[in-house]
Scaffold this motif. Structure first.
Motif, PDB file in Angstrom:
ATOM      1  N   ILE A  32       1.065  -1.286   0.019  1.00  0.00           N
ATOM      2  CA  ILE A  32       0.125  -0.037   0.113  1.00  0.00           C
ATOM      3  C   ILE A  32       0.902   1.209   0.024  1.00  0.00           C
ATOM      4  O   ILE A  32       0.522   2.175  -0.777  1.00  0.00           O
ATOM      5  N   VAL A  33       1.790   1.055   0.828  1.00  0.00           N
ATOM      6  CA  VAL A  33       2.793   2.529   1.049  1.00  0.00           C
ATOM      7  C   VAL A  33       3.470   2.684  -0.495  1.00  0.00           C
ATOM      8  O   VAL A  33       3.663   3.748  -0.980  1.00  0.00           O
ATOM      9  N   ILE A  34       3.784   1.497  -1.182  1.00  0.00           N
ATOM     10  CA  ILE A  34       4.486   1.700  -2.363  1.00  0.00           C
ATOM     11  C   ILE A  34       3.685   2.067  -3.372  1.00  0.00           C
ATOM     12  O   ILE A  34       3.929   3.121  -4.052  1.00  0.00           O
ATOM     13  N   VAL A  35       2.611   1.444  -3.462  1.00  0.00           N
ATOM     14  CA  VAL A  35       1.513   1.965  -4.522  1.00  0.00           C
ATOM     15  C   VAL A  35       1.198   3.541  -4.347  1.00  0.00           C
ATOM     16  O   VAL A  35       1.009   4.247  -5.342  1.00  0.00           O
ATOM     17  N   VAL A  36       1.020   3.996  -3.037  1.00  0.00           N
ATOM     18  CA  VAL A  36       0.467   5.297  -2.751  1.00  0.00           C
ATOM     19  C   VAL A  36       1.805   6.091  -3.134  1.00  0.00           C
ATOM     20  O   VAL A  36       1.404   7.295  -3.643  1.00  0.00           O
ATOM     21  N   PHE A  37       2.867   5.882  -2.920  1.00  0.00           N
ATOM     22  CA  PHE A  37       4.052   6.832  -2.979  1.00  0.00           C
ATOM     23  C   PHE A  37       3.946   6.821  -4.845  1.00  0.00           C
ATOM     24  O   PHE A  37       4.267   8.075  -5.043  1.00  0.00           O
ATOM     25  N   ILE A  38       3.907   5.626  -5.267  1.00  0.00           N
ATOM     26  CA  ILE A  38       4.042   5.579  -6.747  1.00  0.00           C
ATOM     27  C   ILE A  38       2.794   6.800  -7.394  1.00  0.00           C
ATOM     28  O   ILE A  38       3.104   7.232  -8.292  1.00  0.00           O
ATOM     29  N   ALA A  39       1.641   6.313  -6.801  1.00  0.00           N
ATOM     30  CA  ALA A  39       0.243   7.040  -7.280  1.00  0.00           C
ATOM     31  C   ALA A  39       0.881   8.747  -7.061  1.00  0.00           C
ATOM     32  O   ALA A  39       0.332   9.528  -8.057  1.00  0.00           O
ATOM     33  N   LEU A  40       1.383   9.225  -5.864  1.00  0.00           N
ATOM     34  CA  LEU A  40       1.576  10.528  -5.741  1.00  0.00           C
ATOM     35  C   LEU A  40       2.806  11.022  -6.577  1.00  0.00           C
ATOM     36  O   LEU A  40       2.373  12.027  -7.113  1.00  0.00           O
ATOM     37  N   PRO A  83      -3.050   8.639 -11.286  1.00  0.00           N
ATOM     38  CA  PRO A  83      -2.975   7.850  -9.937  1.00  0.00           C
ATOM     39  C   PRO A  83      -3.896   6.759  -9.819  1.00  0.00           C
ATOM     40  O   PRO A  83      -3.876   5.881  -9.057  1.00  0.00           O
ATOM     41  N   ALA A  84      -5.154   7.049 -10.309  1.00  0.00           N
ATOM     42  CA  ALA A  84      -6.100   6.128 -10.259  1.00  0.00           C
ATOM     43  C   ALA A  84      -6.098   5.029 -11.014  1.00  0.00           C
ATOM     44  O   ALA A  84      -6.081   3.799 -10.550  1.00  0.00           O
ATOM     45  N   ALA A  85      -5.377   4.782 -12.207  1.00  0.00           N
ATOM     46  CA  ALA A  85      -4.989   3.765 -12.768  1.00  0.00           C
ATOM     47  C   ALA A  85      -3.640   2.859 -12.003  1.00  0.00           C
ATOM     48  O   ALA A  85      -3.774   1.933 -12.073  1.00  0.00           O
ATOM     49  N   ILE A  86      -2.882   3.764 -11.505  1.00  0.00           N
ATOM     50  CA  ILE A  86      -1.728   3.113 -10.926  1.00  0.00           C
ATOM     51  C   ILE A  86      -2.480   2.251  -9.660  1.00  0.00           C
ATOM     52  O   ILE A  86      -1.981   1.081  -9.620  1.00  0.00           O
ATOM     53  N   ILE A  87      -3.125   2.887  -8.883  1.00  0.00           N
ATOM     54  CA  ILE A  87      -3.901   2.168  -7.731  1.00  0.00           C
ATOM     55  C   ILE A  87      -4.588   0.928  -8.307  1.00  0.00           C
ATOM     56  O   ILE A  87      -4.638  -0.232  -7.686  1.00  0.00           O
ATOM     57  N   TYR A  88      -5.402   0.830  -9.373  1.00  0.00           N
ATOM     58  CA  TYR A  88      -6.242   0.073  -9.882  1.00  0.00           C
ATOM     59  C   TYR A  88      -5.378  -1.210 -10.165  1.00  0.00           C
ATOM     60  O   TYR A  88      -5.651  -2.569  -9.915  1.00  0.00           O
ATOM     61  N   TYR A  89      -4.323  -1.154 -10.810  1.00  0.00           N
ATOM     62  CA  TYR A  89      -3.585  -2.113 -11.589  1.00  0.00           C
ATOM     63  C   TYR A  89      -2.433  -2.529 -10.544  1.00  0.00           C
ATOM     64  O   TYR A  89      -1.783  -3.629 -10.677  1.00  0.00           O
ATOM     65  N   SER A  90      -2.385  -1.893  -9.367  1.00  0.00           N
ATOM     66  CA  SER A  90      -1.316  -2.364  -8.503  1.00  0.00           C
ATOM     67  C   SER A  90      -1.967  -3.223  -7.283  1.00  0.00           C
ATOM     68  O   SER A  90      -1.487  -3.562  -6.464  1.00  0.00           O
ATOM     69  N   ALA A  91      -3.188  -2.970  -7.374  1.00  0.00           N
ATOM     70  CA  ALA A  91      -4.107  -3.842  -6.318  1.00  0.00           C
ATOM     71  C   ALA A  91      -3.753  -5.423  -6.138  1.00  0.00           C
ATOM     72  O   ALA A  91      -3.831  -5.975  -5.001  1.00  0.00           O
ATOM     73  N   GLY A  92      -3.478  -5.747  -7.177  1.00  0.00           N
ATOM     74  CA  GLY A  92      -3.214  -7.219  -7.118  1.00  0.00           C
ATOM     75  C   GLY A  92      -1.893  -7.689  -6.324  1.00  0.00           C
ATOM     76  O   GLY A  92      -1.744  -8.933  -6.232  1.00  0.00           O
ATOM     77  N   MET A  93      -1.135  -6.760  -6.059  1.00  0.00           N
ATOM     78  CA  MET A  93      -0.063  -6.877  -5.121  1.00  0.00           C
ATOM     79  C   MET A  93      -0.348  -7.268  -3.916  1.00  0.00           C
ATOM     80  O   MET A  93       0.505  -8.078  -3.133  1.00  0.00           O
ATOM     81  N   LEU A  94      -1.510  -6.999  -3.260  1.00  0.00           N
ATOM     82  CA  LEU A  94      -1.814  -7.522  -2.079  1.00  0.00           C
ATOM     83  C   LEU A  94      -2.375  -9.099  -1.900  1.00  0.00           C
ATOM     84  O   LEU A  94      -3.054  -9.631  -2.991  1.00  0.00           O
ATOM     85  N   ASP A  95      -1.711  -9.494  -0.911  1.00  0.00           N
ATOM     86  CA  ASP A  95      -2.022 -10.970  -0.944  1.00  0.00           C
ATOM     87  C   ASP A  95      -3.186 -11.147   0.102  1.00  0.00           C
ATOM     88  O   ASP A  95      -3.510 -11.836   1.182  1.00  0.00           O
ATOM     89  N   HIS A  96      -4.377 -10.444  -0.081  1.00  0.00           N
ATOM     90  CA  HIS A  96      -5.601 -10.594   0.520  1.00  0.00           C
ATOM     91  C   HIS A  96      -6.836 -10.444  -0.684  1.00  0.00           C
ATOM     92  O   HIS A  96      -7.041  -8.863  -0.926  1.00  0.00           O
ATOM     93  N   PRO A  97      -7.449 -11.210  -1.057  1.00  0.00           N
ATOM     94  CA  PRO A  97      -8.256 -11.274  -2.263  1.00  0.00           C
ATOM     95  C   PRO A  97      -9.385 -10.131  -1.768  1.00  0.00           C
ATOM     96  O   PRO A  97      -9.788  -9.307  -2.643  1.00  0.00           O
ATOM     97  N   GLY A  98      -9.876 -10.203  -0.627  1.00  0.00           N
ATOM     98  CA  GLY A  98     -11.138  -9.198  -0.293  1.00  0.00           C
ATOM     99  C   GLY A  98     -10.634  -7.810  -0.247  1.00  0.00           C
ATOM    100  O   GLY A  98     -11.240  -7.004  -0.972  1.00  0.00           O
ATOM    101  N   LEU A  99      -9.463  -7.555   0.212  1.00  0.00           N
ATOM    102  CA  LEU A  99      -8.879  -5.994   0.225  1.00  0.00           C
ATOM    103  C   LEU A  99      -8.538  -5.664  -1.217  1.00  0.00           C
ATOM    104  O   LEU A  99      -9.018  -4.513  -1.582  1.00  0.00           O
TER     105      LEU A  99
END
Length: 412
Positions: A32-40, A83-99
């Protein structure tokens, strides 16, 4: 690829001696931190760098349409997608299907909302660009663009609903058939306004800048906006009247555009002459009126005409004779023909109307060559100031109902 990076990060944390449960949580937080940083970073590059470059390029061009796009902040709206596209395509990095699904759906919904706002802004810019064209005054397209907006807003709402409830958008559209009657009721004014907009535009009934009056709606002024549902009129007292668009088709109104294009503005007003003051002119009165420059030629011509048509010695009752009211009418005609503010190439009448209990109406039906409201009213006032003041010179009286002062004089 992004799922693989997430797994590798989790495995590395486990190999470092961290429990699986905490490794998953820690991996999610790091992602989340990495994705938020890249999005910013992407947001900064898009808004600060790219928009600045685009702004400089737009300012250097000679065309105006790109300046309108810049003023409407179309490019700024596009920058929000980064930034919205970065967050959308980076969500798969989370090892939590629901989140992961929640973040993807949220980003997806956000991008749909952005798309709707972008389309709305782009259509507004398109309307501004169209308004710079010469034909925009007679063919406004704002109503049609609002129909397009309604379509895209509806599609956006359906898409967001489908994302939130994990449904196929086509199934939602099919299910809305049962609510067709409700939808028609809700959008009744919109549908009527759309049909009315087409009729107004096709028949050129009213355009922006036209002066219209619609007493039933309290409107009398200049049309400043024509939209799908309403027509805005700025009245002469600077108030704004809002009229339903379909009312201009279903009800009557006056459009004064023809008057403005004609170059003249009508003066139609009359004064009532007391019939008891009307009489034939005697030689003394004729001699007096011959000294009036505006009547001299008319009286000489009439005297010669009467002498030629009647032998000497004929009794007065058998002769044509001049009257004070007829002479007064010719004086008013001559006065108006010489008036610098009267349009002599348009309808010009000084006529008598039907006699009534209020006397003999003498109507002036002419056009002023100055259409400005204040000037027009001043011209009317000056004309009738003079006419009312000159009436007694012809032995005539203007009729008016007796007042308390009249009765007081009679008693005394």
């Amino acid at each position: 690829m992004k799922e693989l990076l997430g797994v590798q990060l989790k495995n590395w944390l486990i190999n470092e001696g961290i429990a699986v449960y905490w490794a998953i949580i820690l991996q999610s937080l790091i992602a989340i931190v990495i994705v938020v940083f890249i999005a910013l970073i992407c947001d900064f590059i898009a808004k600060r760098v790219l928009i600045s470059i685009i702004t400089k390029l737009v300012r250097k061009t000679k065309t105006s349409w790109d300046d309108i796009l810049l003023e409407r902040k179309v490019f700024n709206k596009i920058a929000h997608f980064a930034p919205a596209a970065i967050i959308y395509y980076s969500a798969g990095m989370l090892d939590h299907p629901g989140l992961s699904n929640f973040i993807q759906n949220s980003a997806h919904v956000y991008m749909v909302v952005l798309a709707i706002i972008l389309i709305d802004t782009f259509l507004n810019a398109g309307n501004d660009i169209y308004n710079t064209l010469p034909g925009s005054k007679t063919r406004p397209i704002k109503g049609y663009l609002q129909i397009v907006k309604i379509f895209f807003y509806s599609m956006g709402i359906i898409s967001i609903t489908a994302l939130l409830f994990d449904q196929n958008p086509f199934n939602i559209v099919a299910g809305m058939g049962a609510f067709a009657a409700v939808i028609l009721l809700i959008f009744k004014d919109t549908i009527l306004g759309f049909v009315a907009s087409i009729q107004l535009s096709a028949n050129k009934m009213v355009n922006i800048g036209d002066w219209i009056s619609m007493p039933a709606k309290g409107a009398d002024g200049t049309v400043i906006d024509i939209s799908l549902n309403t027509v805005k009129v700025q009245n002469w007292d600077k108030t704004i009247s809002t009229i339903p668009t379909y009312a201009l088709v279903s009800e009557s109104f006056n459009n004064w555009k023809g008057m403005e294009e004609s170059g003249g503005r009508r003066i139609k007003r009359h004064l009532n002459i007391d019939v008891k003051s009307i009489h034939f002119l005697n030689e003394e009165e004729i001699a007096k009126f011959e000294k009036i420059r505006l009547l001299k030629d008319y009286l000489v011509e009439k005297k010669n005409e009467i002498r030629a048509s009647h032998p000497e010695g004929e009794i007065p009752v058998n002769q044509r004779r001049l009257t004070n009211v007829g002479t007064f009418r010719k004086y008013v005609e001559a006065y108006l023909q010489e008036h610098p503010k009267i349009h002599n190439e348009m309808t010009f009448l000084v006529r008598q109307l039907q006699v009534s209990e209020k006397g003999l109406p003498l109507e002036i039906y002419v056009f002023s060559n100055d259409q400005e409201w204040a000037n027009y009213e001043a011209i009317q006032a000056d004309i009738f100031d003079h006419i009312l003041a000159i009436v007694p010179e012809f032995g005539l009286r203007v009729f008016q109902n007796p007042t308390g002062d009249d009765f007081h004089k009679l008693v005394n």
